[in-house]
Design an enzyme around this catalytic site. Structure first.
Site, PDB file in Angstrom:
ATOM      1  N   GLY A  18     -11.681  12.124  18.475  1.00 44.20           N
ATOM      2  CA  GLY A  18     -12.573  12.614  17.422  1.00 44.20           C
ATOM      3  C   GLY A  18     -13.301  11.457  16.778  1.00 44.20           C
ATOM      4  O   GLY A  18     -13.658  11.493  15.602  1.00 44.20           O
ATOM      5  N   GLY A  36     -16.596  11.963  14.879  1.00 49.75           N
ATOM      6  CA  GLY A  36     -16.621  12.947  13.805  1.00 49.75           C
ATOM      7  C   GLY A  36     -16.811  12.350  12.428  1.00 49.75           C
ATOM      8  O   GLY A  36     -16.793  11.125  12.236  1.00 49.75           O
ATOM      9  N   LYS A  56     -16.015   8.487  10.841  1.00 50.21           N
ATOM     10  CA  LYS A  56     -17.092   7.649  10.303  1.00 50.21           C
ATOM     11  C   LYS A  56     -16.815   7.232   8.863  1.00 50.21           C
ATOM     12  O   LYS A  56     -17.076   6.097   8.464  1.00 50.21           O
ATOM     13  CB  LYS A  56     -18.412   8.410  10.382  1.00 50.21           C
ATOM     14  CG  LYS A  56     -18.901   8.685  11.793  1.00 50.21           C
ATOM     15  CD  LYS A  56     -20.146   9.564  11.762  1.00 50.21           C
ATOM     16  CE  LYS A  56     -20.568  10.000  13.159  1.00 50.21           C
ATOM     17  NZ  LYS A  56     -21.713  10.935  13.121  1.00 50.21           N
ATOM     18  N   LYS A  87      -4.161  17.355   9.004  1.00 46.76           N
ATOM     19  CA  LYS A  87      -4.006  18.735   8.546  1.00 46.76           C
ATOM     20  C   LYS A  87      -5.293  19.507   8.882  1.00 46.76           C
ATOM     21  O   LYS A  87      -6.343  18.880   9.076  1.00 46.76           O
ATOM     22  CB  LYS A  87      -3.742  18.765   7.041  1.00 46.76           C
ATOM     23  CG  LYS A  87      -4.960  18.441   6.165  1.00 46.76           C
ATOM     24  CD  LYS A  87      -4.654  18.678   4.716  1.00 46.76           C
ATOM     25  CE  LYS A  87      -5.886  18.493   3.861  1.00 46.76           C
ATOM     26  NZ  LYS A  87      -6.942  19.484   4.076  1.00 46.76           N
ATOM     27  N   HIS A 141      -3.219  12.798   3.549  1.00 47.43           N
ATOM     28  CA  HIS A 141      -3.749  11.495   3.121  1.00 47.43           C
ATOM     29  C   HIS A 141      -3.501  11.221   1.636  1.00 47.43           C
ATOM     30  O   HIS A 141      -3.525  10.066   1.212  1.00 47.43           O
ATOM     31  CB  HIS A 141      -5.242  11.372   3.460  1.00 47.43           C
ATOM     32  CG  HIS A 141      -6.160  12.138   2.560  1.00 47.43           C
ATOM     33  ND1 HIS A 141      -6.495  13.450   2.789  1.00 47.43           N
ATOM     34  CD2 HIS A 141      -6.829  11.760   1.448  1.00 47.43           C
ATOM     35  CE1 HIS A 141      -7.324  13.849   1.848  1.00 47.43           C
ATOM     36  NE2 HIS A 141      -7.544  12.850   1.020  1.00 47.43           N
ATOM     37  N   GLY A 156      -0.927   8.621   0.811  1.00 47.58           N
ATOM     38  CA  GLY A 156      -1.278   7.209   0.934  1.00 47.58           C
ATOM     39  C   GLY A 156      -2.086   6.684  -0.235  1.00 47.58           C
ATOM     40  O   GLY A 156      -2.368   5.486  -0.303  1.00 47.58           O
ATOM     41  N   HIS A 186      -1.704  18.945  -0.482  1.00 47.32           N
ATOM     42  CA  HIS A 186      -1.900  17.929  -1.523  1.00 47.32           C
ATOM     43  C   HIS A 186      -1.223  18.297  -2.851  1.00 47.32           C
ATOM     44  O   HIS A 186      -0.449  17.517  -3.407  1.00 47.32           O
ATOM     45  CB  HIS A 186      -3.394  17.718  -1.799  1.00 47.32           C
ATOM     46  CG  HIS A 186      -4.207  17.357  -0.602  1.00 47.32           C
ATOM     47  ND1 HIS A 186      -3.691  16.702   0.484  1.00 47.32           N
ATOM     48  CD2 HIS A 186      -5.526  17.557  -0.324  1.00 47.32           C
ATOM     49  CE1 HIS A 186      -4.642  16.508   1.379  1.00 47.32           C
ATOM     50  NE2 HIS A 186      -5.757  17.029   0.921  1.00 47.32           N
ATOM     51  N   ARG A 243      -0.546  16.392 -14.966  1.00 47.59           N
ATOM     52  CA  ARG A 243      -0.397  16.343 -16.415  1.00 47.59           C
ATOM     53  C   ARG A 243       0.947  16.951 -16.816  1.00 47.59           C
ATOM     54  O   ARG A 243       1.189  18.131 -16.601  1.00 47.59           O
ATOM     55  CB  ARG A 243      -1.536  17.113 -17.060  1.00 47.59           C
ATOM     56  CG  ARG A 243      -1.517  17.148 -18.577  1.00 47.59           C
ATOM     57  CD  ARG A 243      -2.593  18.093 -19.091  1.00 47.59           C
ATOM     58  NE  ARG A 243      -2.600  18.181 -20.533  1.00 47.59           N
ATOM     59  CZ  ARG A 243      -3.078  19.215 -21.226  1.00 47.59           C
ATOM     60  NH1 ARG A 243      -3.597  20.254 -20.565  1.00 47.59           N
ATOM     61  NH2 ARG A 243      -3.055  19.223 -22.538  1.00 47.59           N
TER      62      ARG A 243
END
Length: 774
Positions: free
Chosen positions: A34, A37, A41, A182, A212, A215, A275, A376
């Site tokens: 990929g 993609g 990039k 994902k 991600h 990280g 996430h 929060r």
């Protein structure tokens, strides 16, 4: 004196040569699938380049990177265009001292990169030959291959098969690691199926699932901060002191250009399942004592979260989403207008004692006019005296926000003495939108990283701590799959919004339910809903009983409302409310509702009986009481003296019939809830069971050895006892019961035990509408 450019070339070459001798026993090929993609990039090429630079300037940094293969299904001409632009698009990381040095690093990196089409099996074979040729001069080396799959999930299984067939190390020592972006599945069933497919070709230690956010510097700071302050915050991090926790990821961008993907997945799958829930776990889980325990601690907490229901969510879609679909070539018609949510707010609750009753409010959306991610933690006002402050103390983990140059931690004055890492800069800022008049102390990270750079570095080192394990993946999907199913089965309210009308998304929370303020006037109508209003007269006539029809979520809601009405009537008359419950899965959603709406029930007056029990110890997974206890009784304030088990905790059925029967004779059951078995049995009344003595309330059952159930010895209510109940509910809530229902409706099921509950006016059948063709 040597010209500067030549000198830099010599220095870089020397560093590179030293690196070769340093890492000669371990070398790695990176294959980016990929590669042409958008994700590649924007982030992945930079991450690979950053790791290349770090390898050159850090002594002993992992394996030597000897090649980078840019791969896609595109022809070589397309790949050549990408590679030609690579040097101009890469940016050197911090620490590279000059433009000349940066240019030399880019040049050396480009020499490692080549393009290879991976479309057919032959292409994988050619790549294998190509990489093998590079390795021939290093017979004693350990050769690793790291694959990054930045491709659609439907391609994962085929690629994994080809990696296993053509690119797995054969004779020489080596390893493969495969990074999956994902989404990994679209619900629990598809995730398990995809894992099983990939598991045919890859071992567990070769699978690296990326989220991600794990990280990001702002996310990694959470556990570090909690560890530094565990002596101060440890005693406060619970339901006694925390009012609620908010986790939010708000996007300024819309979905234009990627609606083909987004329309299949929506905001819940795209952000909530991964996430947001991952970030919540970092805040709410028990602190791990060792870094290797982090996954276990997350799973332990996540397993306590109740899957949210649709009434616990507010869904929205920005007004121009449909026009963006059309612009991206996604066909729409009047009968099939997309209702994919681009915004959601969902409240979660945990069964963990330390968090019981604390709402976790998760919010995310597109086109919200702001880019902000934060967690929060709002403490109760009782933590401070009114003379000290009128505000609730807060701790806010800022993952990213346009107002700040880097991730940070905001705390109110009450927490001004907390401990921070030496790498954090601290100062006071003015009032934030989060709170009332209050100063915040802000600590900002002085050094931040690229999330993908960090995750790629961990994968190169074989460190899986920042990746999503299989067990955790399944737990995450189990939390969110029921809500996704309910959205698909129903026609939920979608609130349309724009940047200028975000107030339309404002809501009011009442217990576990969220209500849009725009439609809050409808609440009375919902609460006064007649539980029998939607019964089918045709089906009722066929069964000669009242029938409620709906999907499994609607049926659970209507049963919950029935119990609320019946128990409220008992409370008004100050008399006990007796209900007999099953231990099977048919009642799971009903129990889930009772737990989340427990404040609506007079638990001090509720007595819980069993409809049947297997003769096994309480801790056995086959114990009905144990199942009811885990799913309901331990989570609601019913007095333990009001719980009436059929047998003792040791599983002893001796004398259980006579004892339970004498207890039942003294009481009248207000409600009996029964699950319908696939073979038409009710409670433990199977076709082969003979319990026909009149006026006998309990029966000791011994099923034949050939009967296809795990536990043969049981105690059960008899039909005589069941029909003496004031209200009897039969649950046929999932489509696995459709064959039985069709037999009962057609009159061909006269041999089934459930037929004895037909033609009974005190019986209400709750039937999945998939089983009915009126």
């Amino acid at each position: 004196r040597l010209p500067m450019k030549i000198l830099l070339t010599v220095i870089v070459s020397l560093v590179y040569t030293c690196s070769l001798s340093r890492s000669q026993l371990c070398k790695v090929h990176v294959i980016l699938l990929g590669a042409t993609g958008d994700l590649a990039k924007r982030y992945l090429w930079s991450a690979i380049f950053d790791n290349f630079v770090e390898q050159l300037r850090s002594d002993g940094y992992g394996c030597e990177l000897i090649s980078v293969t840019a791969a896609s299904r595109e022809p070589h001409s397309k790949g050549d265009d990408i590679l030609a632009a690579l040097e101009s698009t890469l940016q050197c990381p911090e620490g590279v001292e000059s433009t000349e040095q940066c240019s030399m690093l880019k040049m050396h990196f480009s020499e490692l990169v080549s393009y290879h089409r991976l479309k057919h099996e032959d292409d994988y074979l050619l790549l294998s030959d190509k990489l093998h040729a590079m390795d021939e001069n290093c017979a004693d080396c350990i050769i690793g291959k790291l694959f990054y799959l930045s491709v659609p999930p439907h391609a994962y299984s085929g690629i994994a098969m080809n990696i296993h067939t053509y690119l797995r190390p054969k004779d020489a020592p080596g390893w493969i690691r495969v990074l999956f972006e994902k989404p990994f599945g679209s619900d629990i069933d598809s995730a398990m199926a995809l894992h099983n497919e990939i598991g045919q070709y890859l071992n567990e230690d070769e699978i690296y699932r990326i989220d991600h956010y794990l990280g990001k510097s702002g996310v990694k700071q959470i556990l570090q901060f909690r560890h530094l302050n565990k002596q101060i915050l440890g005693g406060l991090w619970n339901k006694e002191h925390i009012s609620h926790i908010e986790v939010a990821t708000k996007e300024r961008l819309d979905c234009s250009g990627r609606t083909k993907f987004y329309n299949q997945y929506g905001i819940i799958r795209d952000v909530f399942q991964n996430h947001l829930t991952e970030m919540l776990s970092l805040v709410a889980m028990d602190l791990p004592t060792d870094i290797n325990d982090e996954d276990e601690c997350k799973i332990k907490f996540l397993s306590t979260l109740f899957p949210p229901r649709l009434h616990s969510a507010v869904l929205g879609q920005y007004e121009s989403y449909i026009s963006h679909l059309e612009a991206d070539g996604v066909q729409q018609n009047a009968q099939n207008i997309s209702r994919t949510p681009t915004y959601a707010c969902v409240v979660l609750f945990s069964s963990a004692p330390k968090w019981r009753g604390v709402p976790f409010i998760l919010t995310s959306g597109k086109n919200l006019g702001i880019k902000s991610s934060y967690i929060r933690v709002v403490f109760k006002s009782s933590l401070v005296s009114p003379q000290h402050s009128t505000c609730c103390p807060e701790i806010v983990f800022v993952i990213q926000d346009n107002l700040f140059e880097a991730p940070g931690i905001l705390v109110t004055e009450y927490f001004s003495d907390l401990i921070y890492s030496e790498q954090w800069n601290r100062h006071i800022i003015d009032t934030m939108d989060f709170t009332c008049n209050n100063h915040f102390y802000l600590s900002v990270a002085s050094v931040t990283n690229n999330a993908y750079t960090d995750l790629l570095a961990s994968a190169l080192l074989g460190d899986k701590n920042k990746f999503v394990s299989t067990e955790r993946l399944f737990v995450l999907w189990k939390i969110w799959s029921p809500l996704l199913e309910e959205i698909e089965l129903t026609n939920p309210q979608i609130q349309y919004y724009s940047e200028g009308t975000l107030e339309l998304l404002n809501y009011k929370r009442i217990g576990p339910k969220l209500h849009l303020l725009q439609s809050f006037s409808e609440l009375e109508r919902v609460l006064s809903f007649d539980v029998l209003a939607e019964r089918s007269e045709v089906i009722s006539d066929a069964l000669q009983s009242d029938v409620i029809i709906g999907n499994r979520f609607e049926l659970a809601d209507k049963l919950t409302l029935l119990v609320r009405q019946l128990s409220s009537q008992a409370a008004e008359n100050s008399v006990p409310f007796h209900m007999a419950l099953p231990g099977g899965r048919s009642a799971d959603l009903f129990y889930h509702n009772l737990v989340l709406e427990q404040s609506n029930f007079p638990w001090d007056l509720v007595h819980v009986w069993q409809v049947d029990e297997r003769c096994v110890p309480y801790l056995s997974p086959h114990s009905n009481l144990h199942n009811i206890d885990l799913k309901l009784l331990q989570l609601v304030p019913v007095p333990r003296a009001n719980i009436h088990p059929i047998i003792d905790h040791h599983g002893n059925c001796h004398d259980a019939v006579s004892k339970y029967e004498s207890d039942l004779h003294a009481e009248s059951l207000d409600l009996i809830v029964l699950g319908l078995g696939k073979d038409g049995h009710i409670a433990s009344l199977f076709s082969s069971v003979q319990c026909n003595d009149s006026d006998v309330l309990m029966c000791h059952v011994n099923l034949p050895e050939s009967y296809p159930v795990h536990v043969k010895e049981r105690i059960t209510l008899t039909f005589d006892a069941i029909l003496k109940g004031k209200v009897v509910v039969v649950l046929a809530v999932d489509d696995s019961k459709c064959d039985v229902i069709k037999m009962l409706l057609s009159g061909s099921g006269s041999h089934l035990p459930a037929t004895k509950l037909l033609h009974q006016r005190n019986v209400i059948w709750y039937i999945n509408k998939k089983c009915i063709h009126v």
